[in-house]
Design a protein around this motif. Sequence first.
Motif, PDB file in Angstrom:
ATOM      1  N   VAL A  99       8.827  -0.862  -3.918  1.00  0.00           N
ATOM      2  CA  VAL A  99       8.102   0.079  -4.777  1.00  0.00           C
ATOM      3  C   VAL A  99       8.650   1.480  -4.558  1.00  0.00           C
ATOM      4  O   VAL A  99       9.254   1.784  -3.523  1.00  0.00           O
ATOM      5  N   ASP A 100       8.410   2.341  -5.552  1.00  0.00           N
ATOM      6  CA  ASP A 100       8.813   3.740  -5.417  1.00  0.00           C
ATOM      7  C   ASP A 100       7.681   4.526  -4.751  1.00  0.00           C
ATOM      8  O   ASP A 100       6.622   3.961  -4.443  1.00  0.00           O
ATOM      9  N   PRO A 101       7.861   5.822  -4.483  1.00  0.00           N
ATOM     10  CA  PRO A 101       6.799   6.572  -3.811  1.00  0.00           C
ATOM     11  C   PRO A 101       5.476   6.645  -4.574  1.00  0.00           C
ATOM     12  O   PRO A 101       4.453   6.988  -3.984  1.00  0.00           O
ATOM     13  N   ARG A 102       5.493   6.311  -5.854  1.00  0.00           N
ATOM     14  CA  ARG A 102       4.250   6.241  -6.624  1.00  0.00           C
ATOM     15  C   ARG A 102       3.701   4.807  -6.661  1.00  0.00           C
ATOM     16  O   ARG A 102       2.789   4.502  -7.407  1.00  0.00           O
ATOM     17  N   LEU A 103       4.311   3.947  -5.839  1.00  0.00           N
ATOM     18  CA  LEU A 103       3.893   2.560  -5.620  1.00  0.00           C
ATOM     19  C   LEU A 103       4.129   1.662  -6.827  1.00  0.00           C
ATOM     20  O   LEU A 103       3.551   0.582  -6.931  1.00  0.00           O
ATOM     21  N   ARG A 104       5.024   2.104  -7.730  1.00  0.00           N
ATOM     22  CA  ARG A 104       5.406   1.288  -8.881  1.00  0.00           C
ATOM     23  C   ARG A 104       6.522   0.341  -8.473  1.00  0.00           C
ATOM     24  O   ARG A 104       7.496   0.757  -7.836  1.00  0.00           O
ATOM     25  N   VAL A 105       6.388  -0.928  -8.866  1.00  0.00           N
ATOM     26  CA  VAL A 105       7.405  -1.914  -8.507  1.00  0.00           C
ATOM     27  C   VAL A 105       8.698  -1.581  -9.236  1.00  0.00           C
ATOM     28  O   VAL A 105       8.714  -1.333 -10.450  1.00  0.00           O
ATOM     29  N   LEU A 106       9.784  -1.565  -8.499  1.00  0.00           N
ATOM     30  CA  LEU A 106      11.087  -1.190  -9.043  1.00  0.00           C
ATOM     31  C   LEU A 106      11.599  -2.265 -10.004  1.00  0.00           C
ATOM     32  O   LEU A 106      11.409  -3.465  -9.776  1.00  0.00           O
ATOM     33  N   GLY A 107      12.211  -1.837 -11.080  1.00  0.00           N
ATOM     34  CA  GLY A 107      12.850  -2.759 -12.005  1.00  0.00           C
ATOM     35  C   GLY A 107      11.959  -3.296 -13.096  1.00  0.00           C
ATOM     36  O   GLY A 107      12.446  -3.990 -13.999  1.00  0.00           O
ATOM     37  N   VAL A 108      10.650  -3.006 -13.032  1.00  0.00           N
ATOM     38  CA  VAL A 108       9.723  -3.450 -14.073  1.00  0.00           C
ATOM     39  C   VAL A 108       8.771  -2.304 -14.390  1.00  0.00           C
ATOM     40  O   VAL A 108       8.759  -1.270 -13.711  1.00  0.00           O
ATOM     41  N   ASP A 109       7.945  -2.487 -15.410  1.00  0.00           N
ATOM     42  CA  ASP A 109       6.970  -1.484 -15.802  1.00  0.00           C
ATOM     43  C   ASP A 109       5.556  -2.059 -15.706  1.00  0.00           C
ATOM     44  O   ASP A 109       5.351  -3.277 -15.792  1.00  0.00           O
ATOM     45  N   GLY A 110       4.581  -1.166 -15.549  1.00  0.00           N
ATOM     46  CA  GLY A 110       3.184  -1.570 -15.601  1.00  0.00           C
ATOM     47  C   GLY A 110       2.691  -2.343 -14.389  1.00  0.00           C
ATOM     48  O   GLY A 110       1.664  -3.023 -14.486  1.00  0.00           O
ATOM     49  N   LEU A 111       3.394  -2.253 -13.258  1.00  0.00           N
ATOM     50  CA  LEU A 111       3.022  -3.033 -12.078  1.00  0.00           C
ATOM     51  C   LEU A 111       3.159  -2.161 -10.836  1.00  0.00           C
ATOM     52  O   LEU A 111       4.192  -1.516 -10.624  1.00  0.00           O
ATOM     53  N   ARG A 112       2.099  -2.145 -10.023  1.00  0.00           N
ATOM     54  CA  ARG A 112       2.125  -1.452  -8.734  1.00  0.00           C
ATOM     55  C   ARG A 112       1.660  -2.406  -7.636  1.00  0.00           C
ATOM     56  O   ARG A 112       0.970  -3.383  -7.896  1.00  0.00           O
TER      57      ARG A 112
END
Length: 516
Positions: free
Chosen positions: A468-481
């Motif tokens: 995940v990135d520092p905003r806790l979003r899963v890398l490589g996809v959208d709409g998912l943390r």
Amino acid sequence: MYDYVIVGAGSAGCVLAGRLTEDPHTSVLLIEAGPDDTAEEIRLPSAWPQLMRSVYDWAYLSEPEPGLDGLRRVLPAGRALGGGSSVNAMIYIRGNRLDFDEWATLGATGWGWDDVLPYFKRAEDNTRGADALHGVGGPLGVTDNTAPHPIMSDLIEAGLQAGHAFNADLNGPEQDGFGWYQVTVRDGRRCSAADAYLRPAAHRPNLRILTDTLAHRVLFEGTRAVGVEASHGGAVVQLRARREVVVCAGSYNSPKLLMLSGLGRAADLEPMGITPLADLPVGENLQDHPHIPLVYLSDTRTKETDFTPENLARWRDTADGPMSSNLGEAGGFLRTLPHLDAPDVQVTASPAMFLDEGLTAPYDHAFMLGPTLLRPTSRGKVSLRTTMPGSEPRIVHNYLTTEEDRQTAVRGVRMLLEVAEQPAFKAHRRAPLSVPESESEADVLRFARRVMNSLFHPVGTCAIGGVVDPRLRVLGVDGLRVVDASVMPTLVRGNTNAATIMIGEKAADLIRGHAR
């Protein structure tokens, strides 16, 4: 259709559900694989050992651990509303400020100590009062044990006799020394994340909670997460999210769900027939706190005799007395080498017998103390066993597989053996029950490999910077943390529940656009 579907009503999931639904225009569905948390054993602070291997525990076992001569270790994980905060020992420790500053240097921008302190304070309702480091009025009850055992007072005194400092606040400006642990208890009863955040929000029309609901996989349209497939009430259902899916299933189950959904190493997923959606190090970087208990028989009356109908009735009536204790009342933080910039060992103790990872029923008066390795260098992995959603994941921690960890274990055991020899503690000792044959390196390591247990603090399997990135979003996809302990890049020095609740608090602001 909901704005947010949150998978897992553990510590972070409860925080998110409570915070996001403060906006009446935001709808949230919270799903939990386990049952409700209404059992009296969950509320009773001294009863937490009874929750291990119960319906409220995923009851995982590690694979044979190569550093422990092939032994498998018990790995409890909360499986009910409140998750780990409903089954843990309730010790409230945030970690060392250096831990969070290290996260920032590793790429977790916005997660340094100065960034996270406001969220620790926002969560707290500390009976010691507010100051520069502590808060009052927050959802989470933080208090002192009201019925400490005399052996725990003498543990602190023995630490001082061994040359260590007294620390009046183990979450204060300095971490080193012996002192009293604060606990997540309010009015003599456990204050879980479900009690603190979820129960006050449960009446809101924009929050729906589904228990006994097992997530199978995240649903995608292209590379955008749009919901979750789950089993509920004997049927497979699709639960749709307008804005985001947020996975809060913990350091074992969050990577499992991501891998079942096509997020992980292609080399791991393709042989199982899963088409990779994003090639990420999901399940890697697993870290935990290994604990090495030293146990002594005692002629002092210990906690075993506190579990009486009279004491239970007293707790039911007044929420005080011996059964209002969490058992782990006192401890501390030590540096096993003088040049270290922070403690590398935590002292864990209990005025009760602790054998076989806590699974053997006490049969005599005894007490335990032991070192916990705070920053182990060993790394493990969570991987899929099968593609069936109900299957247990494969978990290997690789405890004590690095020379650095083995040497820290030897130094930590020796330091605690020295504490146990001090007059204040020696007065309670009848005979050793489970200790090394000698203080030689070979004997200590042989002992450690045999008795070492998890302190139930797994982190790192969906780490910031890797998954995940520092905003806790899963890398490589959208709409998912991912929002839980699995996003920690490294372990904090101390029990992990307070930091997990902080992660939930900060994530709520990240999702609402209130944080940097």
